[in-house]
Motif scaffolding. Structure first.
Motif, PDB file in Angstrom:
ATOM      1  N   PHE A 312      -4.233  20.321 -31.295  1.00  0.00           N
ATOM      2  CA  PHE A 312      -4.690  19.750 -31.697  1.00  0.00           C
ATOM      3  C   PHE A 312      -5.843  20.302 -32.668  1.00  0.00           C
ATOM      4  N   TYR A 316      -2.283  18.502 -35.515  1.00  0.00           N
ATOM      5  CA  TYR A 316      -2.534  16.505 -35.432  1.00  0.00           C
ATOM      6  C   TYR A 316      -3.949  16.606 -36.104  1.00  0.00           C
ATOM      7  N   TRP A 318      -6.826  17.557 -35.881  1.00  0.00           N
ATOM      8  CA  TRP A 318      -8.299  17.048 -35.484  1.00  0.00           C
ATOM      9  C   TRP A 318      -9.851  17.819 -35.016  1.00  0.00           C
ATOM     10  N   THR A 323     -11.310  17.208 -30.163  1.00  0.00           N
ATOM     11  CA  THR A 323     -10.141  18.153 -29.998  1.00  0.00           C
ATOM     12  C   THR A 323     -10.673  18.081 -28.356  1.00  0.00           C
ATOM     13  N   GLU A 373       4.227  16.584 -35.042  1.00  0.00           N
ATOM     14  CA  GLU A 373       2.103  16.379 -35.661  1.00  0.00           C
ATOM     15  C   GLU A 373       3.143  14.526 -35.621  1.00  0.00           C
ATOM     16  N   HIS A 374       3.971  13.980 -35.348  1.00  0.00           N
ATOM     17  CA  HIS A 374       3.807  12.555 -35.253  1.00  0.00           C
ATOM     18  C   HIS A 374       4.264  12.145 -33.827  1.00  0.00           C
ATOM     19  N   SER A 376       2.712  11.219 -29.683  1.00  0.00           N
ATOM     20  CA  SER A 376       1.655  10.652 -29.311  1.00  0.00           C
ATOM     21  C   SER A 376       0.749  11.589 -28.894  1.00  0.00           C
ATOM     22  N   TYR A 377      -0.173  12.037 -28.777  1.00  0.00           N
ATOM     23  CA  TYR A 377      -0.984  12.856 -27.546  1.00  0.00           C
ATOM     24  C   TYR A 377      -0.962  12.314 -26.391  1.00  0.00           C
ATOM     25  N   PRO A 453       0.561  21.462 -39.729  1.00  0.00           N
ATOM     26  CA  PRO A 453       2.179  21.368 -38.982  1.00  0.00           C
ATOM     27  C   PRO A 453       2.996  21.547 -38.944  1.00  0.00           C
TER      28      PRO A 453
END
Length: 527
Positions: A312, A316, A318, A323, A373-374, A376-377, A453
């Motif tokens: 995260f 990501y 975040w 997070t 990194e691409h 989706s959560y 990433p």
């Protein structure tokens, strides 16, 4: 004359006061489970919060690079190192007394930590706070095992205990994110201290007073020193090896000394009359297997939480608060899963549940290994967290029940301490091994570690290692654990009559009734 009347009056009033307190304790006795579970909850909240707050703490108190690792390690080392000693002292001197002392000690040093002005003050106070946790956690497990008869009621009680524990880890992350962004990291410890003092007051009336010991307890001081220093040395080596090096002069001698002390401890325990760890406890196959499974289970659990957090923040990119929100589904799922399992576990054999749980957690690690990194959560991390909680419930709760179910009441503190020692050793061991794999993979040709990433390459290999850990736990449970029937209590009247769990539940006897009147009944196990 006046003094005589006054003393007589005091003599008359004191028993009435005591009777009133006893009646209040009897009414509040059902709250015992929630008091000890909440104590564990805030202990885990405190630990998880500090893990998130490492950087703000280090910046505010001017920690050096080599000192930063002690923000976590100071607490972990004393906690794990003293678990066995504190658990056995609870068996000898009373779990209520040890639990309440631990709450006070934990709260007091949490306040001291919150007012720290230097790294050394923080580290020392944090280490002393860990002593309080070492007193409360094994005593909490022992109080549940002693006050709830073996079978459905004890299983339900431990499921509640597990819910609070699972919620604590994620709540700590959320709490830290909110406090750091608003009023600052010291309030992590102040809130923990306030909660511990409140629980201390509640425990005075909620936890029943234990009958006095008929004999003066004997303490194995030599064994206590040997095992405390030995376990502390092992945890120190595991916790610091990644940063200092496994063969470094600061770590390797400590490991060798720790191993010598632990071997000496086993020799001492086989010779003394009143050992702190009676070796007979390891003859119970259910407990010895549960200890190893707890070690493996927590190594894997901490790995998933740690590397999900790293994904995260690094992959990501975040913020800390985002997070924390990403972990929210983990906490909510724990409430649902652990609560539901408390109802069905008494009806099912534990071995297939443990095996299924390890496989589900392997699937969780495999899912996280596909993240980039691409991703989706909602596509991977969200369902993976739900799967992870289900897997944790199917492993941790049955393993915990397996650990305590065959132990006598006089050994419940010891069992709780050893079980938690396995958990505490597993956590730093798992993180240490996974960090070695991830860091070595992410190093470039110059030995530097990349950021952002690009770190996912090492994280992916760490998740593969978690899959291997899960498979090891699966095969260990498959080979060693017996295919036993669900644990069923027996009711003793004129004869021993076996009662099915379903009959027990349909009779209307709930947790509260058992807590109020069934504390002294021993369970008889049918296999």
């Amino acid at each position: 004359m006046t003094q005589t009347l006054a003393s007589s009056s005091a003599t008359l009033i004191a028993p009435k006061d005591l009777e009133g307190i006893d009646r209040l304790r009897q009414k509040l006795r059902p709250a015992l489970l929630y008091v000890v579970s909440t104590a564990q909850f805030f202990d885990i909240v405190n630990g998880a919060s500090v893990a998130v707050a490492i950087l703000p703490i280090a910046q505010d108190l001017a920690f050096s690079v080599t000192e930063v690792l002690w923000i976590l390690n100071a607490y972990t080392i004393t906690f794990a190192g003293l678990l066995l000693l504190c658990g056995r002292l609870g068996d000898l001197f009373g779990h209520r007394r040890m639990f309440m002392f631990g709450l006070f000690w934990f709260a007091f040093w949490a306040l001291v930590v919150s007012f720290s002005t230097s790294p050394i003050m923080f580290i020392m106070a944090r280490a002393l706070q860990g002593v309080g946790a070492a007193c409360t956690v094994p005593s909490a497990m022992a109080l549940i095992a002693i006050n709830y008869p073996a079978g459905p009621e004890r299983t339900k009680a431990f499921s509640v205990f597990g819910i609070f524990g699972g919620l604590g880890g994620i709540t700590g992350i959320l709490l830290a994110g909110g406090l750091i962004a608003s009023i600052g990291w010291p309030w992590i410890f102040r809130i923990s201290a306030i909660a511990a003092f409140v629980l201390l007051a509640l425990s005075f009336v909620a936890i029943p007073v234990e009958p006095p010991k008929t004999e003066k307890p004997k303490v194995d001081f030599l064994g206590a020193v040997a095992v405390t220093l030995g376990v502390t040395g092992i945890v120190y080596y595991i916790s610091t090896g990644v940063d200092y090096g496994w063969a470094n002069g600061k770590t390797l001698p400590i490991l060798i000394l720790a191993l010598v002390l632990l071997v000496s401890f086993i020799f001492i325990e086989s010779r003394v009359q009143a050992p702190i760890m009676p070796l007979r406890i390891w003859n119970v196959s259910s407990f010895s297997t549960a200890f190893i499974l707890a070690f493996v289970s927590n190594a894997k659990s901490q790995g998933v939480i740690y590397y999900a957090n790293m994904i995260f923040q690094e992959v990501y990119q975040w913020t800390a608060i985002k997070t924390a929100l990403g972990f929210l589904v983990h906490a909510l799922s724990a409430v649902v899963v652990f609560g539901g399992l408390g109802r069905i576990l008494p009806r099912l054999p534990l071995k297939p549940l443990i095996m299924t749980g390890f496989l589900l957690r392997c699937a969780t690690a495999l899912m996280f290994s596909f993240v980039n990194e691409h991703t989706s959560y909602w596509a991977i991390p969200f369902p993976a967290f739900i799967l992870h909680v289900l897997g944790m419930g199917l492993t941790l709760l049955p393993i915990q029940i397996t650990a305590v179910r065959d132990a006598e009441n006089k050994d419940q503190g010891l069992v709780g301490a050893l079980y938690n020692t396995g958990l505490q050793l597993g956590a730093p061991f798992g993180i240490a091994i996974l960090n070695v794999i991830a860091i070595s993979t992410n190093g470039n040709s110059n030995g530097a570690v990349r950021g952002g990433p690009a770190l996912m390459k090492g994280f992916r290999n760490a998740f593969y290692a978690m899959i291997a850990m899960g498979l090891f736990g699966f095969f260990l449970a498959l080979v060693i654990l017996p295919w036993d029937k669900p644990v069923r209590p027996a009711v003793k009247k004129s004869d021993k009559v076996e009662v099915e769990p379903s009959e027990l539940e349909s009779s209307g006897g709930g947790l509260d009734e058992i807590a109020a009147g069934g504390a002294d009944k021993e369970g008889v196990f049918a296999r």
